[in-house]
Enzyme design. Sequence first.
Site, mmCIF file in Angstrom:
data_model
loop_
_atom_site.group_PDB
_atom_site.id
_atom_site.type_symbol
_atom_site.label_atom_id
_atom_site.label_comp_id
_atom_site.label_asym_id
_atom_site.label_seq_id
_atom_site.Cartn_x
_atom_site.Cartn_y
_atom_site.Cartn_z
ATOM 1 N N LYS A 1 0.877 -1.117 0.063
ATOM 2 C CA LYS A 1 0.161 0.039 0.021
ATOM 3 C C LYS A 1 0.780 1.356 -0.088
ATOM 4 O O LYS A 1 0.582 2.262 -0.766
ATOM 5 C CB LYS A 1 -0.899 -0.070 1.156
ATOM 6 C CG LYS A 1 -2.139 -0.884 1.254
ATOM 7 C CD LYS A 1 -3.360 -0.585 1.928
ATOM 8 C CE LYS A 1 -4.657 -1.417 1.449
ATOM 9 N NZ LYS A 1 -5.660 -1.244 2.541
ATOM 10 N N LYS B 1 -10.950 -4.406 -5.190
ATOM 11 C CA LYS B 1 -11.709 -3.243 -5.736
ATOM 12 C C LYS B 1 -10.915 -1.976 -5.885
ATOM 13 O O LYS B 1 -11.298 -1.122 -6.663
ATOM 14 C CB LYS B 1 -13.025 -3.189 -4.713
ATOM 15 C CG LYS B 1 -12.550 -2.770 -3.268
ATOM 16 C CD LYS B 1 -13.652 -3.009 -2.342
ATOM 17 C CE LYS B 1 -13.086 -3.260 -0.932
ATOM 18 N NZ LYS B 1 -13.853 -3.844 -0.144
ATOM 19 N N LYS C 1 -3.773 -10.440 -6.860
ATOM 20 C CA LYS C 1 -5.267 -10.681 -6.070
ATOM 21 C C LYS C 1 -6.435 -9.701 -6.857
ATOM 22 O O LYS C 1 -6.053 -8.560 -7.240
ATOM 23 C CB LYS C 1 -4.929 -10.212 -4.687
ATOM 24 C CG LYS C 1 -6.147 -10.300 -3.769
ATOM 25 C CD LYS C 1 -5.693 -9.650 -2.257
ATOM 26 C CE LYS C 1 -5.974 -8.297 -2.284
ATOM 27 N NZ LYS C 1 -5.996 -7.813 -0.918
HETATM 28 P P1 TYM Z 1 -10.585 -6.238 3.438
HETATM 29 O O1 TYM Z 1 -11.637 -5.403 3.707
HETATM 30 O O2 TYM Z 1 -9.701 -6.058 2.555
HETATM 31 O O3 TYM Z 1 -11.210 -7.608 2.797
HETATM 32 C C1 TYM Z 1 -12.436 -8.295 3.553
HETATM 33 C C2 TYM Z 1 -12.027 -9.824 3.420
HETATM 34 O O4 TYM Z 1 -12.004 -10.266 2.169
HETATM 35 C C3 TYM Z 1 -10.686 -11.024 1.970
HETATM 36 N N1 TYM Z 1 -10.350 -10.743 0.644
HETATM 37 C C4 TYM Z 1 -10.250 -11.819 -0.453
HETATM 38 N N2 TYM Z 1 -10.360 -13.192 -0.417
HETATM 39 C C5 TYM Z 1 -9.995 -13.976 -1.199
HETATM 40 N N3 TYM Z 1 -9.810 -13.546 -2.588
HETATM 41 C C6 TYM Z 1 -9.440 -12.114 -2.649
HETATM 42 N N4 TYM Z 1 -9.133 -11.407 -3.936
HETATM 43 C C7 TYM Z 1 -9.490 -11.209 -1.730
HETATM 44 N N5 TYM Z 1 -9.940 -9.817 -1.521
HETATM 45 C C8 TYM Z 1 -10.032 -9.542 -0.001
HETATM 46 C C9 TYM Z 1 -9.743 -10.670 2.809
HETATM 47 O O5 TYM Z 1 -8.889 -11.593 3.200
HETATM 48 C C10 TYM Z 1 -10.778 -10.511 4.211
HETATM 49 O O6 TYM Z 1 -11.073 -11.376 4.947
HETATM 50 N N6 TYM Z 1 -7.859 -5.893 7.446
HETATM 51 C C11 TYM Z 1 -9.035 -6.671 6.873
HETATM 52 C C12 TYM Z 1 -10.380 -6.113 7.778
HETATM 53 C C13 TYM Z 1 -10.249 -6.189 9.100
HETATM 54 C C14 TYM Z 1 -10.533 -7.614 9.855
HETATM 55 C C15 TYM Z 1 -10.225 -6.991 11.202
HETATM 56 C C16 TYM Z 1 -10.535 -8.863 9.259
HETATM 57 C C17 TYM Z 1 -10.002 -5.028 10.150
HETATM 58 N N7 TYM Z 1 -10.067 -5.737 11.292
HETATM 59 C C18 TYM Z 1 -10.094 -8.232 12.304
HETATM 60 C C19 TYM Z 1 -10.495 -9.908 10.419
HETATM 61 C C20 TYM Z 1 -10.199 -9.255 11.714
HETATM 62 C C21 TYM Z 1 -9.241 -6.122 5.415
HETATM 63 O O7 TYM Z 1 -8.817 -5.004 4.960
HETATM 64 O O8 TYM Z 1 -10.026 -6.677 4.646
#
Ligand code: TYM
Length: 334
Positions: A116, A201, A198
């Site tokens: 990032k 969005k 990956k």
């Molecule tokens: P975020 O918002 O980027 O993504 C949400 C969830 O979607 C999964 N994900 C994917 N899985 C498979 N293939 C992909 N291309 C893909 N893109 C996204 C992510 O692995 C995630 O599970 N830091 C986290 C949010 C968060 C969180 C937490 C998660 C904040 N606090 C505590 C678990 C526990 C995040 O940015 O997810």
Amino acid sequence: MEEMKKKRILSGIQPTGTFTLGNYIGAVRNWAVMQEQFECLYMVADLHALTVRQEPAALRAHTREAAAMLLAAGIDPARSILFVQSHVPSHTMLNWVLCCNTQFGELSRMTQYKDKSAKHPDNVNAGLFTYPCLMAADILIYNADLVPVGGDQKQHLELSRNIAQRFNNTYSPTFTMPEPYITKAGAKIMSLQEPTKKMSKSDTNANSFILMTDTPDQIMKKFKRAVTDSEGVVRADSENKPGVTNLMSIYSVFTGKEFSRIEAEFAGKGYGDFKEAVAQSVIDTFRPIQEEYARILADKAYVDQVLKDGAAAAARIADRTTAKVYRKVGLLQL
Ligand code: TYM
């Protein structure tokens, strides 16, 4: 007979826009299923979204939309606690203590931070760097046993465990050690345009991702444009055929068919038929969710009430942990 205590689940998703097919397959789809067996808390991680510059009105709208989408995807507020991260101030209170118990070197190793900061060189802010401490706070504050996420969050989960263990050793047993829950199928859904990356969005090419709000026509078009290879054979080989293998993973998740069955189904057929079938499986899965989403989002008062109740229920658990931690580290409590 005493009832067995259910394991507790916590997970979160950022409201940085509409969820992608990757978010759905890697995380959200499992969240609804896990409600059957576990005590679940699901969070819209709005504070995390601030690590990248957001347009304030859009962030507010996306936060409510994210909650509506989670409800549409089957999160049942009668069984799970659904809330917005910033509505439970304890998360940031614990975050500070965890920041003070995490090393600079540990945070420097996080690949998401490196990615990032390379992507937004004009805004490498301190929040982006300490993000994993806030994520650890989100998890540890509820003493979550399991954290369902996609593969990209594994490193953050490992750090959360290290932070928990160090705190427990330094002060006294306080936090439950959380286990990542990553399903093998669909742990990493790839970009439709660059299948070695990956699906995300934030990609500038809208053809690279499927959004959960895309129309059937958009979904079909994006799959038809998906990058494959010149072999013309539907077979799994993630090294040499990442595009086709990614499409097979998506199809497998939505139809329940194993790779060998998919290969047999499309033997002798071209990629055109295959892509159409994959797109149709996504369209069919998303259709009822999209209908529910439109219905729920139209009832803003309902969504807001769910979030208010969710925040109150979450805070009852979170505040207790924070008070305990503040006492253990020596902050004066009157
Ligand atoms: P975020 O918002 O980027 O993504 C949400 C969830 O979607 C999964 N994900 C994917 N899985 C498979 N293939 C992909 N291309 C893909 N893109 C996204 C992510 O692995 C995630 O599970 N830091 C986290 C949010 C968060 C969180 C937490 C998660 C904040 N606090 C505590 C678990 C526990 C995040 O940015 O997810």
